[in-house]
Design a protein around this motif. Structure first.
Motif, PDB file in Angstrom:
ATOM      1  N   ILE A  47      23.739   4.206  -4.144  1.00 17.38           N
ATOM      2  CA  ILE A  47      23.434   3.148  -3.598  1.00 17.38           C
ATOM      3  C   ILE A  47      22.170   3.203  -2.912  1.00 17.38           C
ATOM      4  CG2 ILE A  47      23.890   1.484  -1.643  1.00 17.38           C
ATOM      5  CD1 ILE A  47      26.879   1.796  -2.192  1.00 17.38           C
ATOM      6  N   VAL A  48      21.894   4.081  -2.333  1.00 18.22           N
ATOM      7  CA  VAL A  48      20.724   4.775  -1.942  1.00 18.22           C
ATOM      8  C   VAL A  48      19.463   4.842  -2.859  1.00 18.22           C
ATOM      9  CG1 VAL A  48      19.243   6.571  -0.690  1.00 18.22           C
ATOM     10  CG2 VAL A  48      21.479   6.031   0.268  1.00 18.22           C
ATOM     11  N   MET A  49      19.839   5.397  -4.127  1.00 16.42           N
ATOM     12  CA  MET A  49      18.705   5.512  -5.174  1.00 16.42           C
ATOM     13  C   MET A  49      18.733   4.297  -5.573  1.00 16.42           C
ATOM     14  SD  MET A  49      18.016   8.525  -5.591  1.00 16.42           S
ATOM     15  CE  MET A  49      17.262   8.615  -7.204  1.00 16.42           C
ATOM     16  N   LEU A  50      19.704   3.352  -5.808  1.00 16.45           N
ATOM     17  CA  LEU A  50      19.325   1.991  -6.258  1.00 16.45           C
ATOM     18  C   LEU A  50      18.626   0.950  -5.374  1.00 16.45           C
ATOM     19  CD1 LEU A  50      19.924  -0.087  -8.598  1.00 16.45           C
ATOM     20  CD2 LEU A  50      21.784  -1.092  -7.176  1.00 16.45           C
ATOM     21  N   LEU A  51      18.720   1.324  -3.993  1.00 17.38           N
ATOM     22  CA  LEU A  51      17.854   0.507  -3.122  1.00 17.38           C
ATOM     23  C   LEU A  51      16.455   1.030  -3.040  1.00 17.38           C
ATOM     24  CD1 LEU A  51      20.439   0.297  -0.023  1.00 17.38           C
ATOM     25  CD2 LEU A  51      19.361  -1.851  -1.600  1.00 17.38           C
ATOM     26  N   LEU A  52      16.166   2.386  -3.445  1.00 17.37           N
ATOM     27  CA  LEU A  52      14.848   2.928  -3.543  1.00 17.37           C
ATOM     28  C   LEU A  52      14.216   2.448  -4.800  1.00 17.37           C
ATOM     29  CD1 LEU A  52      12.973   5.068  -2.360  1.00 17.37           C
ATOM     30  CD2 LEU A  52      13.978   6.750  -3.874  1.00 17.37           C
ATOM     31  N   ILE A  54      14.792  -0.308  -6.346  1.00 22.08           N
ATOM     32  CA  ILE A  54      14.450  -1.806  -5.932  1.00 22.08           C
ATOM     33  C   ILE A  54      13.039  -1.820  -5.270  1.00 22.08           C
ATOM     34  CG2 ILE A  54      15.029  -3.818  -4.720  1.00 22.08           C
ATOM     35  CD1 ILE A  54      17.841  -3.217  -5.642  1.00 22.08           C
ATOM     36  N   PHE A  55      13.255  -0.988  -4.164  1.00 28.72           N
ATOM     37  CA  PHE A  55      11.847  -1.029  -3.220  1.00 28.72           C
ATOM     38  C   PHE A  55      10.613  -0.825  -4.077  1.00 28.72           C
ATOM     39  CE2 PHE A  55       8.870   1.343  -0.628  1.00 28.72           C
ATOM     40  CZ  PHE A  55       8.639   0.465   0.416  1.00 28.72           C
ATOM     41  N   LEU A  56      10.706   0.379  -4.979  1.00 25.92           N
ATOM     42  CA  LEU A  56       9.468   0.913  -5.870  1.00 25.92           C
ATOM     43  C   LEU A  56       9.123  -0.222  -6.732  1.00 25.92           C
ATOM     44  CD1 LEU A  56      10.450   4.817  -6.266  1.00 25.92           C
ATOM     45  CD2 LEU A  56       8.630   3.821  -4.837  1.00 25.92           C
ATOM     46  N   VAL A  57       9.994  -0.996  -7.097  1.00 26.45           N
ATOM     47  CA  VAL A  57       9.743  -1.772  -8.223  1.00 26.45           C
ATOM     48  C   VAL A  57       9.033  -2.898  -7.449  1.00 26.45           C
ATOM     49  CG1 VAL A  57      10.637  -3.639  -9.652  1.00 26.45           C
ATOM     50  CG2 VAL A  57      11.387  -1.383  -9.914  1.00 26.45           C
ATOM     51  N   TRP A  58       9.790  -3.163  -6.179  1.00 27.01           N
ATOM     52  CA  TRP A  58       9.123  -4.578  -5.537  1.00 27.01           C
ATOM     53  C   TRP A  58       7.596  -4.274  -5.159  1.00 27.01           C
ATOM     54  CZ3 TRP A  58       7.848  -4.615  -0.176  1.00 27.01           C
ATOM     55  CH2 TRP A  58       7.553  -5.898   0.232  1.00 27.01           C
ATOM     56  N   LYS A  63       6.564   0.473 -15.972  1.00 29.54           N
ATOM     57  CA  LYS A  63       7.683   0.689 -16.928  1.00 29.54           C
ATOM     58  C   LYS A  63       8.503   1.700 -16.336  1.00 29.54           C
ATOM     59  CE  LYS A  63       4.806   3.129 -20.031  1.00 29.54           C
ATOM     60  NZ  LYS A  63       4.164   3.319 -21.219  1.00 29.54           N
ATOM     61  N   GLU A  64       7.784   2.801 -15.558  1.00 29.67           N
ATOM     62  CA  GLU A  64       8.592   3.941 -15.215  1.00 29.67           C
ATOM     63  C   GLU A  64       9.537   3.485 -13.980  1.00 29.67           C
ATOM     64  OE1 GLU A  64       5.126   3.667 -15.269  1.00 29.67           O
ATOM     65  OE2 GLU A  64       4.847   5.177 -16.841  1.00 29.67           O
ATOM     66  N   ARG A  65       9.010   2.679 -13.064  1.00 29.85           N
ATOM     67  CA  ARG A  65       9.735   2.150 -12.023  1.00 29.85           C
ATOM     68  C   ARG A  65      10.978   1.368 -12.443  1.00 29.85           C
ATOM     69  NH1 ARG A  65       6.166   1.885  -6.886  1.00 29.85           N
ATOM     70  NH2 ARG A  65       4.759   3.647  -7.210  1.00 29.85           N
ATOM     71  N   TYR A  66      10.744   0.411 -13.757  1.00 34.36           N
ATOM     72  CA  TYR A  66      11.804  -0.194 -14.131  1.00 34.36           C
ATOM     73  C   TYR A  66      12.811   0.503 -14.805  1.00 34.36           C
ATOM     74  CZ  TYR A  66       9.899  -4.867 -13.548  1.00 34.36           C
ATOM     75  OH  TYR A  66       9.460  -6.167 -12.781  1.00 34.36           O
ATOM     76  N   LEU A  67      12.577   1.582 -15.366  1.00 41.87           N
ATOM     77  CA  LEU A  67      13.338   2.588 -15.964  1.00 41.87           C
ATOM     78  C   LEU A  67      14.205   3.187 -14.955  1.00 41.87           C
ATOM     79  CD1 LEU A  67      14.400   3.824 -18.439  1.00 41.87           C
ATOM     80  CD2 LEU A  67      12.504   5.620 -18.513  1.00 41.87           C
ATOM     81  N   LEU A  68      13.619   3.566 -13.703  1.00 39.07           N
ATOM     82  CA  LEU A  68      14.292   4.353 -12.444  1.00 39.07           C
ATOM     83  C   LEU A  68      15.439   3.117 -12.204  1.00 39.07           C
ATOM     84  CD1 LEU A  68      14.628   6.550 -10.479  1.00 39.07           C
ATOM     85  CD2 LEU A  68      13.000   4.998  -9.024  1.00 39.07           C
ATOM     86  N   LEU A  69      14.962   2.010 -12.043  1.00 39.79           N
ATOM     87  CA  LEU A  69      15.783   0.815 -11.610  1.00 39.79           C
ATOM     88  C   LEU A  69      17.056   0.792 -12.612  1.00 39.79           C
ATOM     89  CD1 LEU A  69      16.598  -1.413  -9.713  1.00 39.79           C
ATOM     90  CD2 LEU A  69      15.226  -2.800 -11.121  1.00 39.79           C
ATOM     91  N   ILE A  70      16.821   0.850 -13.832  1.00 42.15           N
ATOM     92  CA  ILE A  70      18.064   0.597 -15.016  1.00 42.15           C
ATOM     93  C   ILE A  70      18.724   2.044 -14.883  1.00 42.15           C
ATOM     94  CG2 ILE A  70      18.411   0.850 -17.437  1.00 42.15           C
ATOM     95  CD1 ILE A  70      15.704  -1.120 -17.693  1.00 42.15           C
ATOM     96  N   ILE A  71      18.289   2.992 -14.853  1.00 42.43           N
ATOM     97  CA  ILE A  71      19.159   4.460 -14.645  1.00 42.43           C
ATOM     98  C   ILE A  71      19.638   4.218 -13.477  1.00 42.43           C
ATOM     99  CG2 ILE A  71      19.063   6.844 -14.549  1.00 42.43           C
ATOM    100  CD1 ILE A  71      16.441   6.756 -16.122  1.00 42.43           C
ATOM    101  N   ALA A  72      19.282   3.810 -12.309  1.00 43.77           N
ATOM    102  CA  ALA A  72      20.130   4.049 -10.998  1.00 43.77           C
ATOM    103  C   ALA A  72      21.555   2.692 -11.281  1.00 43.77           C
ATOM    104  CB  ALA A  72      19.324   3.539  -9.935  1.00 43.77           C
ATOM    105  N   ALA A  73      21.087   1.635 -11.735  1.00 42.69           N
ATOM    106  CA  ALA A  73      22.155   0.527 -11.943  1.00 42.69           C
ATOM    107  C   ALA A  73      23.209   1.068 -12.843  1.00 42.69           C
ATOM    108  CB  ALA A  73      21.676  -0.384 -12.465  1.00 42.69           C
TER     109      ALA A  73
END
Length: 117
Positions: A47-52, A54-58, A63-73
């Motif tokens: 949950i912390v990784m997903l929130l982090l 989301i914050f980084l993408v925001w 594309k690296e940040r979107y990939l992080l978001l996808i992996i965390a989800a």
């Protein structure tokens, strides 16, 4: 390196299925980890990784940040859909995916530093 770690999940699964000593050790340590305080609060980490992520993408859409978001989800959904009873190497997979997320965070930091400097 991250793809190698994904392949590592299949290697660990094969080891578990074909080597009795590895199976016994994995089962013992999985049960021990499940009883520990870290095992009980493991759900907080995705949950912390997903929130982090989301914050980084925001802050900046790359594309690296979107990939992080996808992996965390994916990690969070897998953590809730699987269990130790369904997946005997549950905690090993959780650890491998966590290392993949840490490598992705490192990649985001390196790309961000390169773009700024």
């Amino acid at each position: 390196m991250q793809l190698g770690l994904v392949y590592g999940i299949y290697v660990v699964n094969d080891l578990y299925a074909n080597h009795l000593g590895f199976m016994r050790n994995t089962s013992f340590f999985s049960e021990e980890f499940a009883q520990s305080w870290l095992g009980r609060y493991l759900v907080v980490l995705p949950i912390v990784m997903l929130l982090l992520s989301i914050f980084l993408v925001w802050r900046e859409r790359t594309k690296e940040r979107y990939l992080l978001l996808i992996i965390a989800a994916i990690w969070l959904s897998w953590l809730y859909s699987a269990s130790l009873q369904l997946v005997p190497i549950y905690y090993l997979v959780v650890a491998i995916i966590f290392v993949i997320l840490l490598l992705q965070l490192l990649l985001i930091g390196l790309v961000g530093r390169k773009n700024r400097g």
